[in-house]
Motif scaffolding. Sequence first.
Motif, PDB file in Angstrom:
ATOM      1  N   HIS A   1      11.968  24.985 -19.928  1.00  0.00           N
ATOM      2  CA  HIS A   1      11.403  25.795 -19.029  1.00  0.00           C
ATOM      3  C   HIS A   1      12.063  25.786 -17.953  1.00  0.00           C
ATOM      4  O   HIS A   1      12.048  26.495 -16.809  1.00  0.00           O
ATOM      5  CB  HIS A   1       9.961  25.320 -18.776  1.00  0.00           C
ATOM      6  CG  HIS A   1       9.003  25.584 -19.885  1.00  0.00           C
ATOM      7  ND1 HIS A   1       7.802  26.175 -19.550  1.00  0.00           N
ATOM      8  CD2 HIS A   1       9.170  25.573 -21.037  1.00  0.00           C
ATOM      9  CE1 HIS A   1       7.145  26.255 -20.695  1.00  0.00           C
ATOM     10  NE2 HIS A   1       7.906  26.060 -21.578  1.00  0.00           N
TER      11      HIS A   1
ATOM     12  N   TYR B   1       7.874  21.786 -18.779  1.00  0.00           N
ATOM     13  CA  TYR B   1       6.635  22.408 -19.473  1.00  0.00           C
ATOM     14  C   TYR B   1       5.429  21.522 -18.833  1.00  0.00           C
ATOM     15  O   TYR B   1       4.888  20.708 -19.567  1.00  0.00           O
ATOM     16  CB  TYR B   1       6.859  22.373 -20.819  1.00  0.00           C
ATOM     17  CG  TYR B   1       5.951  23.060 -21.550  1.00  0.00           C
ATOM     18  CD1 TYR B   1       4.910  23.799 -21.293  1.00  0.00           C
ATOM     19  CD2 TYR B   1       6.130  23.211 -23.080  1.00  0.00           C
ATOM     20  CE1 TYR B   1       4.269  24.523 -22.058  1.00  0.00           C
ATOM     21  CE2 TYR B   1       5.330  23.857 -23.838  1.00  0.00           C
ATOM     22  CZ  TYR B   1       4.404  24.687 -23.561  1.00  0.00           C
ATOM     23  OH  TYR B   1       3.668  25.530 -24.042  1.00  0.00           O
TER      24      TYR B   1
ATOM     25  N   ASP C   1       5.263  26.343 -13.513  1.00  0.00           N
ATOM     26  CA  ASP C   1       5.263  26.815 -14.623  1.00  0.00           C
ATOM     27  C   ASP C   1       4.563  28.185 -14.779  1.00  0.00           C
ATOM     28  O   ASP C   1       3.721  28.679 -14.048  1.00  0.00           O
ATOM     29  CB  ASP C   1       4.652  26.098 -15.792  1.00  0.00           C
ATOM     30  CG  ASP C   1       5.818  25.906 -17.199  1.00  0.00           C
ATOM     31  OD1 ASP C   1       6.484  26.729 -16.937  1.00  0.00           O
ATOM     32  OD2 ASP C   1       5.504  25.158 -17.903  1.00  0.00           O
TER      33      ASP C   1
END
Length: 634
Positions: free
Chosen positions: A442, A495, A531
């Motif tokens: 991510h 994440y 995120d």
Amino acid sequence: MKYRAEIDGLRALAVIPVILFHAGFEWFSGGFVGVDVFFVISGYLITTIIISEMAEGKFSMVNFYERRARRILPALFFVMAACLPFAWLWLTPSDLKDFGQSLIAVSFFSSNMLFWLESGYFDTAAELKPLLHTWSLAVEEQYYILFPIFLMLTWRLGVKWISIILSFVFLLSLGLAVLGTQYATNPQITSGTFFLLPTRGWELLVGVFAAFYLKYKTHLKSRTFNQILSLLGFSMIAYSIIVFDETTPFPSLYALIPTIGTGLLILCAVPKTIVHNLLSLKAIVGIGLISYSAYLWHQPLLAFARHRAVGDISEVLLLILCSASLVMAWLSWRFVEKPFRNKHVFSRKFIFVFSIAGMIIISAIGIYADVKNGWFDYVTTENLDITSGDIGHDEFHLYVKENYSLCSDEVILSKAPVWDGLIRCQQSSDNAPDVAIFGDSHAEHLFLGLNAESNNDYIYLIRGGDAFAGEETHQYLIDYIVNNTEIKTVIYSIYWHKKYDRYGEDVLNERLTQTLNLFSQAGKNLIIVADVPDFIFDAKFCYYVKMFNEKKHKCGISISDFQSQRRYLPMLKRIASDFGAELLDPSVLFCGDEECNMVKDRTILYRDNDHINIPASIMVGKFLTQNSSILDSD
């Protein structure tokens, strides 16, 4: 061979945990060991049959394979045929192509090799494969081919030498399993260790040894010893089912617990023992009788339900599906298994013709689905209301590798082979980087957009797993960033909500604080990136959703569902404040007042359910650059 009701009871003890594990019930986190129990049972039963007939001079390979064909193929072909219409209607072209490949592999007893090359057994994507569970059947079928030939070639040497040879094979197979699970760093080797016969063979040999022992030594005479050892064996299996989980190295020395436990039950669960009485109960024996069909049915039911549900399935529905697998199992057992096992109903010639014809027909269907790309050839973007953008991991990573430089630091390159190893490291140019992107995948998916939208020189250093200080590989990458005086800024992203759910706030806060403290003490500017939304469906599903007439589905999740993923945000805001870090939140690009959507301006912005693709990375990179006081915008 004398019928032992407790062996059918043992089959029930194997199949129920497997079904509940695949359904996702936490109390059965180690339910996958049911497969290992099946391996031991198969090793025992097949060896008992073969050596009994060999001892009497009656063994025939033709008879042996006829029995195996009657036992295995009719129910297997029936389940695969039942899957076909649902696969055609519900799977995306990509998934249908994969399904076609699995039809071919299953037909030729090699699905374990296919799934080894495709993914790991515990991967999220694996639970969506309707025929994933057939890998264990392939292992057994390969054993059925090799083991009778071995016994025919070595029978004249006598039981002693056969036992010595098999003991050597057992130790070699177990040793390879330990090396592959606990010492190998290549994920392909670890996956192969799970799926392939050379590292699973030792489990079958546990049953083989039990068969030889009972053939030539018989059961223990002491009722007390039988009572104790059978209870111990039962406890070992139960312990494995409850305590093991997907993080347990497997198959390794840990696998000795359920397999030796099964061996003890075969040897010691004799009449008048508590375990024998339990496993011989009529209801448990009944489940054992249909266990093969239950094993065949459960994974397709669960996989197709997950494809169709487009999201999490309630525990109530999961229990219904588990129960349905038992109902379907009884129907298969009653109307498919039993008739085909009756020699008066179906002759040997019919069985062999049926088996060959079934393999040809099913594999031909699989070849068609594979060659036609899961009927992707018949679909054009013009049929749909949205365009794909870039929805593949391969396309994303290929673009990065072709357009950006590998890390120039020779120490990193020597530490772990870039891309082929655990570390991924890329930089935007040959210039010394002044901004490091650190974290997991991510963080990686921010790289393209940040580089395209700013004048900074970027490097990203990531490794799968937990991007925190203290872990050996990550600590090395952190040290590299800390000691590199050219790097002025660190962009950190992981994440978040998955890590929050896994560790809880206290542990995550501690690890994050420890990591950021190292960067802060080195005088680095800190940017923390919250995120993007985590969707409950795959981007490929979103792309093909219109073909399924799912007009109400808009490739989105509700704001309330998204907010439930954001429980980490207050902690992140507090930590950012403590370290004087910028906290940037790109989710506003995907979310409105009522929902978050993975489609914008008719373009899909994801490549699975949680990783953004190339167009989205550009969009997010522009947002981050424009909203940061640290980064230099173009």
